[in-house]
Motif scaffolding. Structure first.
Motif, PDB file in Angstrom:
ATOM      1  N   HIS A  63      12.708  -8.995   9.283  1.00 16.55           N
ATOM      2  CA  HIS A  63      13.932  -9.550   9.849  1.00 16.55           C
ATOM      3  C   HIS A  63      14.820  -8.407  10.341  1.00 16.55           C
ATOM      4  CE1 HIS A  63      12.582 -13.266   8.166  1.00 16.55           C
ATOM      5  NE2 HIS A  63      13.721 -13.900   8.402  1.00 16.55           N
ATOM      6  N   LYS A  64      15.467  -8.610  11.461  1.00 16.18           N
ATOM      7  CA  LYS A  64      16.380  -7.604  11.997  1.00 16.18           C
ATOM      8  C   LYS A  64      17.797  -7.842  11.479  1.00 16.18           C
ATOM      9  CE  LYS A  64      14.618  -5.603  16.261  1.00 16.18           C
ATOM     10  NZ  LYS A  64      14.944  -5.336  17.682  1.00 16.18           N
ATOM     11  N   ILE A  65      18.544  -6.782  11.328  1.00 14.51           N
ATOM     12  CA  ILE A  65      19.959  -6.880  10.989  1.00 14.51           C
ATOM     13  C   ILE A  65      20.749  -6.686  12.276  1.00 14.51           C
ATOM     14  CG2 ILE A  65      21.862  -5.836   9.693  1.00 14.51           C
ATOM     15  CD1 ILE A  65      19.869  -5.043   7.572  1.00 14.51           C
ATOM     16  N   GLN A 112      17.471  -0.818  14.880  1.00 16.33           N
ATOM     17  CA  GLN A 112      16.392  -0.755  15.860  1.00 16.33           C
ATOM     18  C   GLN A 112      15.134  -1.494  15.416  1.00 16.33           C
ATOM     19  OE1 GLN A 112      16.840   0.612  18.926  1.00 16.33           O
ATOM     20  NE2 GLN A 112      18.959   0.868  18.223  1.00 16.33           N
ATOM     21  N   HIS A 113      14.851  -1.446  14.114  1.00 19.65           N
ATOM     22  CA  HIS A 113      13.565  -1.958  13.641  1.00 19.65           C
ATOM     23  C   HIS A 113      13.758  -3.049  12.597  1.00 19.65           C
ATOM     24  CE1 HIS A 113      11.803   1.457  15.700  1.00 19.65           C
ATOM     25  NE2 HIS A 113      12.635   2.262  15.041  1.00 19.65           N
ATOM     26  N   PRO A 114      12.859  -4.020  12.577  1.00 22.85           N
ATOM     27  CA  PRO A 114      12.912  -5.035  11.511  1.00 22.85           C
ATOM     28  C   PRO A 114      12.657  -4.388  10.149  1.00 22.85           C
ATOM     29  CG  PRO A 114      11.480  -5.738  13.320  1.00 22.85           C
ATOM     30  CD  PRO A 114      11.766  -4.284  13.528  1.00 22.85           C
ATOM     31  N   ILE A 115      13.232  -4.958   9.108  1.00 30.61           N
ATOM     32  CA  ILE A 115      12.998  -4.489   7.748  1.00 30.61           C
ATOM     33  C   ILE A 115      12.697  -5.696   6.854  1.00 30.61           C
ATOM     34  CG2 ILE A 115      14.495  -2.474   8.005  1.00 30.61           C
ATOM     35  CD1 ILE A 115      16.624  -3.958   6.388  1.00 30.61           C
ATOM     36  N   HIS A 116      12.195  -5.427   5.655  1.00 31.32           N
ATOM     37  CA  HIS A 116      11.984  -6.474   4.662  1.00 31.32           C
ATOM     38  C   HIS A 116      13.224  -6.550   3.776  1.00 31.32           C
ATOM     39  CE1 HIS A 116       7.959  -6.400   6.092  1.00 31.32           C
ATOM     40  NE2 HIS A 116       7.530  -5.377   5.355  1.00 31.32           N
ATOM     41  N   GLU A 176      19.201  -8.439  -2.933  1.00 34.13           N
ATOM     42  CA  GLU A 176      18.892  -7.674  -4.137  1.00 34.13           C
ATOM     43  C   GLU A 176      18.287  -6.313  -3.788  1.00 34.13           C
ATOM     44  OE1 GLU A 176      18.462  -6.495  -8.010  1.00 34.13           O
ATOM     45  OE2 GLU A 176      19.541  -8.245  -7.234  1.00 34.13           O
ATOM     46  N   ASP A 177      17.546  -6.245  -2.679  1.00 34.19           N
ATOM     47  CA  ASP A 177      16.857  -5.005  -2.315  1.00 34.19           C
ATOM     48  C   ASP A 177      16.408  -5.104  -0.867  1.00 34.19           C
ATOM     49  OD1 ASP A 177      15.781  -2.491  -2.574  1.00 34.19           O
ATOM     50  OD2 ASP A 177      14.316  -3.009  -4.122  1.00 34.19           O
ATOM     51  N   ALA A 178      15.972  -4.004  -0.309  1.00 32.92           N
ATOM     52  CA  ALA A 178      15.426  -3.994   1.054  1.00 32.92           C
ATOM     53  C   ALA A 178      14.456  -2.822   1.164  1.00 32.92           C
ATOM     54  CB  ALA A 178      16.540  -3.874   2.086  1.00 32.92           C
ATOM     55  N   ALA A 179      13.594  -2.885   2.170  1.00 32.98           N
ATOM     56  CA  ALA A 179      12.602  -1.818   2.353  1.00 32.98           C
ATOM     57  C   ALA A 179      12.202  -1.736   3.812  1.00 32.98           C
ATOM     58  CB  ALA A 179      11.373  -2.080   1.486  1.00 32.98           C
ATOM     59  N   LEU A 180      11.905  -0.521   4.244  1.00 30.99           N
ATOM     60  CA  LEU A 180      11.351  -0.329   5.573  1.00 30.99           C
ATOM     61  C   LEU A 180       9.933  -0.884   5.608  1.00 30.99           C
ATOM     62  CD1 LEU A 180      12.536   3.346   6.152  1.00 30.99           C
ATOM     63  CD2 LEU A 180      13.472   1.296   7.230  1.00 30.99           C
ATOM     64  N   MET A 181       9.512  -1.348   6.758  1.00 30.75           N
ATOM     65  CA  MET A 181       8.168  -1.893   6.891  1.00 30.75           C
ATOM     66  C   MET A 181       7.139  -0.776   6.770  1.00 30.75           C
ATOM     67  SD  MET A 181       8.803  -4.658   9.947  1.00 30.75           S
ATOM     68  CE  MET A 181       7.076  -5.119   9.983  1.00 30.75           C
ATOM     69  N   VAL A 182       6.090  -1.053   5.997  1.00 31.97           N
ATOM     70  CA  VAL A 182       5.030  -0.054   5.788  1.00 31.97           C
ATOM     71  C   VAL A 182       4.085  -0.043   6.982  1.00 31.97           C
ATOM     72  CG1 VAL A 182       3.133   0.627   4.310  1.00 31.97           C
ATOM     73  CG2 VAL A 182       5.170  -0.393   3.312  1.00 31.97           C
TER      74      VAL A 182
END
Length: 595
Positions: free
Chosen positions: A518-520, A564-568, A589-595
């Protein structure tokens, strides 16, 4: 980041340094629950992931007080204490109450007072001042109640470690009943009865109850004895269920595990609270903006902090008055004052947290490794050090102690909070036995202590050594995920469906979903230290979200900077008021860059 077969979406290190894993380990159990009980598959997944057996689903979804309440004989001293209390009521002995100044203690006192008044009795209450007296009974408190004519003393949410004050009570001729839930030593204080499922010889299995939950068992047993003794005239026996709103409030606010009887307390207590029979709780809902039927979130994050504010930056007597008043005008005035005190508490807490974080950063250094954090300063308000400890624990993932120094008495007083799997209460008791502190106690996740300032360095070293192995065993933190959703799937219907497996809280965590890729599109600071943002799915569906206390953290920086990029993004769905309508929202609760 290396991929991993059992890491959810291959996330082995998120913005908060966590490994994401699926909470559900047995898909067959989830299917069996859904099929046998004709439930939606997602409900089956949620319950199976929380260890609910197929045969326990009905009791889990519809917990009842009658079905889950233990027999009085199951708890040590329950029958003995309740019988003595019943005799005191019949003989009209003067009763005194000493309770803690937090939500559990205040609601315990309110519950007992409401019961006593309903049976034509009353009690003198003594709630210690947090700043000048500290936690639990003192010889001063005992003497004060004796001077007012007290014959029977009840200590609520305190007392199990108060050997000297209760020996003094015995010397003064008082009969004492202790009702507590904190971890006890082998030797118990001098008392007629010590009702505490966490005393070492109690085999009831009810150690998860808060003090108010135990008080409810005591008044239920006492009520039964009064009935058997034909104390009540026809139609005058009180309906104890009318006070379950107090028990639910304490159970959620004290963050005890939502299992067994606790689930029934909260489930049934929320129904009582929705009736708004308790004028004080209703007024507090009004000032706190609880517009709809109260839920566990409202109890834990709106009502609880306002009641606690009285004991932190004022006096808990006001909170007790709010919960026991029968005057609507008084209820409104008291609720407004508690609301103002809570605002003051928030401002004081923010300053202490900022300074505590600065100290913690220096203590951690470049290695960023520690088994425990112990920080202290002279100008910190003792009423908010426990909250600051909770913030440090969340931020750094280690047990944290925050202490306020008093250069006049040369004493340090404070609180600690722990991480899952690390028993802080046991560590504090060990520090007491080793002579590093003069007073202390608590339970696995939270504890309080007092020590001489000159022993601060020794305490810090002791905690580092004592907790190192337990902390190391829990060093790799995992975020347990219930599944993946898209913004388009985050609906009010889904939220209402998930609520069937509630109430959620300690030991029964609310479902946590990942919103992959999902993008912010918008993010900004909200309040003092939160980050508010908008998530957008690939199909253009938008979802409002907020990350509480994320400002200045890696999670907050990611949410504020990545466009610029979608994240989880991982979080919990809630129904919230946005503008004039009720819409789904996400508590991140948390977020992460896409692997």
């Amino acid at each position: 980041m290396p991929a991993s077969d059992d890491a959810f979406l291959n996330i082995t290190r998120s913005a908060k340094g966590q490994r994401w894993e699926s909470r559900l380990k047995d898909q067959r159990l989830a299917q069996a629950i859904a099929e046998k009980h004709d439930l939606p598959e997602i409900l089956g997944r949620v319950m199976a992931a929380r260890g609910v057996a197929v045969e326990d689903v009905e009791a889990y979804l519809n917990p009842t007080i009658r079905g889950l309440m233990p027999k009085p004989s199951d708890l040590m001293d329950m029958e003995k204490g309740a019988l003595r209390l019943a005799e005191a009521i019949i003989a009209k002995e003067k009763i005194g109450i000493i309770s803690d100044y937090d939500v559990d203690g205040v609601t315990s006192a309110a519950l007992l007072l409401r019961f006593l008044r309903a049976v034509g009795h009353d009690a003198i209450t003594y709630l210690p001042d947090r700043l000048t007296e500290g936690y639990g009974p003192s010889e001063k408190a005992v003497a004060s109640l004796k001077e007012q004519g007290t014959e029977m003393l009840l200590t609520l949410d305190c007392g199990v470690l108060s050997h000297d004050p209760l020996a003094h009570a015995a010397d003064l001729g008082l009969t004492t009943i202790i009702i507590d839930h904190h971890q006890a030593g082998v030797e118990l204080p001098h008392a007629w009865a010590v009702i505490n499922p966490n005393r070492q010889d109690d085999m009831s299995g009810q150690g998860h109850l808060c003090a108010c939950g135990i008080v409810f068992l005591v008044i239920a047993t006492t009520n039964k004895i009064l009935r058997e003794k034909r104390f009540y005239a026809e139609g005058q026996e009180p309906n104890l269920l009318q006070w379950l709103d107090l028990v639910a409030l304490a159970t959620i606010a004290d963050v005890v595990p939502l299992k067994g009887l606790n689930r029934a307390y909260v489930t049934q207590g929320l129904k009582v609270m929705a009736r708004r029979d308790n004028l004080g709780i209703a007024a507090l809902c009004d000032v706190g903006g609880v517009k709809r039927r109260p839920d566990a979130y409202a109890l834990g994050f709106i009502l609880g902090p306002r009641i606690n504010a009285a004991g932190r930056v004022g006096h808990a007597d006001e909170a007790l008055a709010l919960l026991t008043t029968t005057d609507k005008g008084d209820a409104a005035a008291l609720a407004h004052h508690l609301n103002e005190m809570n605002r003051h508490r928030q401002a004081v807490e923010l300053r202490v947290v900022d300074e505590a974080v600065a100290q913690a950063e220096l203590a951690l250094g470049a290695e960023r490794q520690a088994s425990a954090l112990v920080v202290a300063a002279e100008n910190w308000h003792p009423g908010v050090v426990g909250l600051a400890a909770s913030r440090l624990k969340d931020r750094y993932g280690v047990p944290s102690l925050v202490l306020a120094l008093n250069k006049i008495t040369m004493l340090a007083t404070g609180s600690g909070r722990s991480i899952a799997g690390v028993d802080l209460g046991k560590a504090v008791r060990a520090a007491l036995e080793a002579g590093h502190i003069t007073k202390g106690g608590g339970h696995a996740m939270a504890a309080g202590m007092t020590l001489e300032i000159e022993k601060l360095a020794a305490l810090r070293q002791f905690m580092e050594q004592y907790l190192s192995s337990a902390v190391e065993a829990n060093r790799t933190r995992s975020l347990l995920v219930d599944g993946a959703l898209s913004a388009s799937g985050a609906t009010l219907d889904l939220i209402e469906l998930l609520e069937q497996a509630g109430p959620y809280g300690a030991a029964n965590p609310s479902p946590l979903f990942v919103f992959p890729a999902h993008k912010i599109t918008y993010a900004d600071r909200a309040g003092t230290d939160h980050v508010r943002c908008t998530l957008v799915a690939g199909d253009g569906t938008r979802l409002k979200a907020i990350a509480f206390r994320a400002l200045g953290t890696e999670l907050g920086e990611l949410l504020l900077s990545e466009r610029q990029h979608p994240i989880h993004v991982a979080g919990r769905l809630v129904a919230d008021e946005w503008g004039a309508k009720r819409v789904p929202a996400l508590q991140i609760e948390d977020a992460a860059l896409m692997v």
